[in-house]
Design a protein around this motif. Structure first.
Motif, PDB file in Angstrom:
ATOM      1  N   ASN A 170      22.685   8.972   0.888  1.00  0.00           N
ATOM      2  CA  ASN A 170      23.955   9.263   1.536  1.00  0.00           C
ATOM      3  C   ASN A 170      24.725   7.979   1.803  1.00  0.00           C
ATOM      4  N   GLU A 171      26.019   8.112   2.021  1.00  0.00           N
ATOM      5  CA  GLU A 171      26.886   6.950   2.226  1.00  0.00           C
ATOM      6  C   GLU A 171      26.454   6.097   3.418  1.00  0.00           C
ATOM      7  N   ASP A 172      25.926   6.720   4.475  1.00  0.00           N
ATOM      8  CA  ASP A 172      25.550   5.967   5.679  1.00  0.00           C
ATOM      9  C   ASP A 172      24.064   5.613   5.730  1.00  0.00           C
ATOM     10  N   ASP A 173      23.351   5.784   4.628  1.00  0.00           N
ATOM     11  CA  ASP A 173      21.936   5.426   4.574  1.00  0.00           C
ATOM     12  C   ASP A 173      21.749   3.927   4.409  1.00  0.00           C
ATOM     13  N   ALA A 174      20.669   3.421   4.974  1.00  0.00           N
ATOM     14  CA  ALA A 174      20.217   2.054   4.695  1.00  0.00           C
ATOM     15  C   ALA A 174      19.043   2.184   3.729  1.00  0.00           C
ATOM     16  N   ASN A 175      18.908   1.238   2.824  1.00  0.00           N
ATOM     17  CA  ASN A 175      17.788   1.286   1.892  1.00  0.00           C
ATOM     18  C   ASN A 175      17.103  -0.067   1.820  1.00  0.00           C
ATOM     19  N   PHE A 176      15.791  -0.011   1.620  1.00  0.00           N
ATOM     20  CA  PHE A 176      14.946  -1.200   1.581  1.00  0.00           C
ATOM     21  C   PHE A 176      13.980  -1.028   0.425  1.00  0.00           C
ATOM     22  N   ASP A 177      13.774  -2.071  -0.346  1.00  0.00           N
ATOM     23  CA  ASP A 177      12.984  -1.979  -1.570  1.00  0.00           C
ATOM     24  C   ASP A 177      11.687  -2.764  -1.500  1.00  0.00           C
ATOM     25  N   ASN A 178      10.672  -2.225  -2.156  1.00  0.00           N
ATOM     26  CA  ASN A 178       9.448  -2.949  -2.472  1.00  0.00           C
ATOM     27  C   ASN A 178       9.257  -2.728  -3.963  1.00  0.00           C
ATOM     28  N   GLY A 179       9.697  -3.690  -4.743  1.00  0.00           N
ATOM     29  CA  GLY A 179       9.645  -3.529  -6.191  1.00  0.00           C
ATOM     30  C   GLY A 179      10.549  -2.395  -6.619  1.00  0.00           C
ATOM     31  N   ASP A 180       9.989  -1.422  -7.333  1.00  0.00           N
ATOM     32  CA  ASP A 180      10.764  -0.293  -7.834  1.00  0.00           C
ATOM     33  C   ASP A 180      10.772   0.900  -6.880  1.00  0.00           C
ATOM     34  N   VAL A 181      10.252   0.725  -5.669  1.00  0.00           N
ATOM     35  CA  VAL A 181      10.199   1.813  -4.681  1.00  0.00           C
ATOM     36  C   VAL A 181      11.244   1.554  -3.603  1.00  0.00           C
ATOM     37  N   THR A 182      12.026   2.589  -3.303  1.00  0.00           N
ATOM     38  CA  THR A 182      13.074   2.479  -2.293  1.00  0.00           C
ATOM     39  C   THR A 182      12.739   3.332  -1.084  1.00  0.00           C
ATOM     40  N   LEU A 183      12.865   2.707   0.080  1.00  0.00           N
ATOM     41  CA  LEU A 183      12.721   3.365   1.382  1.00  0.00           C
ATOM     42  C   LEU A 183      14.132   3.627   1.886  1.00  0.00           C
ATOM     43  N   VAL A 184      14.437   4.871   2.262  1.00  0.00           N
ATOM     44  CA  VAL A 184      15.770   5.261   2.698  1.00  0.00           C
ATOM     45  C   VAL A 184      15.701   5.745   4.139  1.00  0.00           C
ATOM     46  N   SER A 202       0.833  -1.204   0.000  1.00  0.00           N
ATOM     47  CA  SER A 202       0.000   0.000   0.000  1.00  0.00           C
ATOM     48  C   SER A 202       0.874   1.264   0.000  1.00  0.00           C
ATOM     49  N   ALA A 203       1.909   1.273   0.822  1.00  0.00           N
ATOM     50  CA  ALA A 203       2.810   2.428   0.881  1.00  0.00           C
ATOM     51  C   ALA A 203       3.588   2.570  -0.426  1.00  0.00           C
ATOM     52  N   ALA A 204       4.053   1.458  -0.968  1.00  0.00           N
ATOM     53  CA  ALA A 204       4.800   1.505  -2.225  1.00  0.00           C
ATOM     54  C   ALA A 204       3.921   2.034  -3.357  1.00  0.00           C
ATOM     55  N   GLN A 205       2.660   1.608  -3.387  1.00  0.00           N
ATOM     56  CA  GLN A 205       1.745   2.082  -4.425  1.00  0.00           C
ATOM     57  C   GLN A 205       1.511   3.587  -4.301  1.00  0.00           C
ATOM     58  N   LYS A 206       1.378   4.087  -3.076  1.00  0.00           N
ATOM     59  CA  LYS A 206       1.189   5.523  -2.881  1.00  0.00           C
ATOM     60  C   LYS A 206       2.427   6.296  -3.324  1.00  0.00           C
ATOM     61  N   VAL A 207       3.609   5.772  -3.009  1.00  0.00           N
ATOM     62  CA  VAL A 207       4.841   6.422  -3.448  1.00  0.00           C
ATOM     63  C   VAL A 207       4.890   6.467  -4.969  1.00  0.00           C
ATOM     64  N   ARG A 208       4.499   5.383  -5.629  1.00  0.00           N
ATOM     65  CA  ARG A 208       4.476   5.361  -7.096  1.00  0.00           C
ATOM     66  C   ARG A 208       3.565   6.462  -7.644  1.00  0.00           C
ATOM     67  N   ARG A 209       2.376   6.597  -7.045  1.00  0.00           N
ATOM     68  CA  ARG A 209       1.438   7.636  -7.502  1.00  0.00           C
ATOM     69  C   ARG A 209       2.019   9.029  -7.273  1.00  0.00           C
ATOM     70  N   LEU A 210       2.628   9.249  -6.110  1.00  0.00           N
ATOM     71  CA  LEU A 210       3.207  10.562  -5.817  1.00  0.00           C
ATOM     72  C   LEU A 210       4.394  10.874  -6.724  1.00  0.00           C
TER      73      LEU A 210
END
Length: 126
Positions: free
Chosen positions: A68-82, A26-34
């Protein structure tokens, strides 16, 4: 901090690894729309923690085009959470969701590290 990438498992109610963060469908879909509204498919959703709020800490959300270099990232399909390294310690094991209801439409964090949170869910304490 080492960057981490994981896919969200929709069949699991919580992340499988307690150090991982999940972005729901649901969050990934909203990010895609935005992102589509912004005209930039490369934008990432950045979640961060700041001091303040009625419970001590507050969640923040914004789009970011840089990692940023010290960021962690997590993916749901083509959407990245940083997540930045300071916020990561407070958010480990959390799930970021998007809800629409009587309180309005918003991104929310289900944080297993929070001992208390305010009624609206935008602030917490550990």
């Amino acid at each position: 901090m080492t960057q981490t990438t994981t896919q969200y498992d929709p069949s699991a109610s919580q992340p499988i690894d307690p150090t991982v963060l999940s972005l729901t469908d649901s969050a990934a879909q909203k990010v895609r729309r935005l992102r589509e509204e912004e005209g930039d498919k490369e934008l990432m959703l950045r979640v961060y923690v700041t001091g303040g709020g009625c419970s001590g800490f507050s969640y923040g959300f914004r789009f970011d085009s840089d990692m940023n270099e010290d960021d962690a990232n997590f993916d749901n399909g083509d959407v990245t959470l940083v997540i930045d390294s300071l916020s990561y310690q407070y958010l480990q094991g959390s799930t970021v969701d998007y809800t629409e209801g009587l309180e309005g439409a918003r991104f929310v964090v289900d944080n297993p590290n929070a001992t208390t949170s305010c009624g609206c869910g935008s602030s917490f304490s550990i």
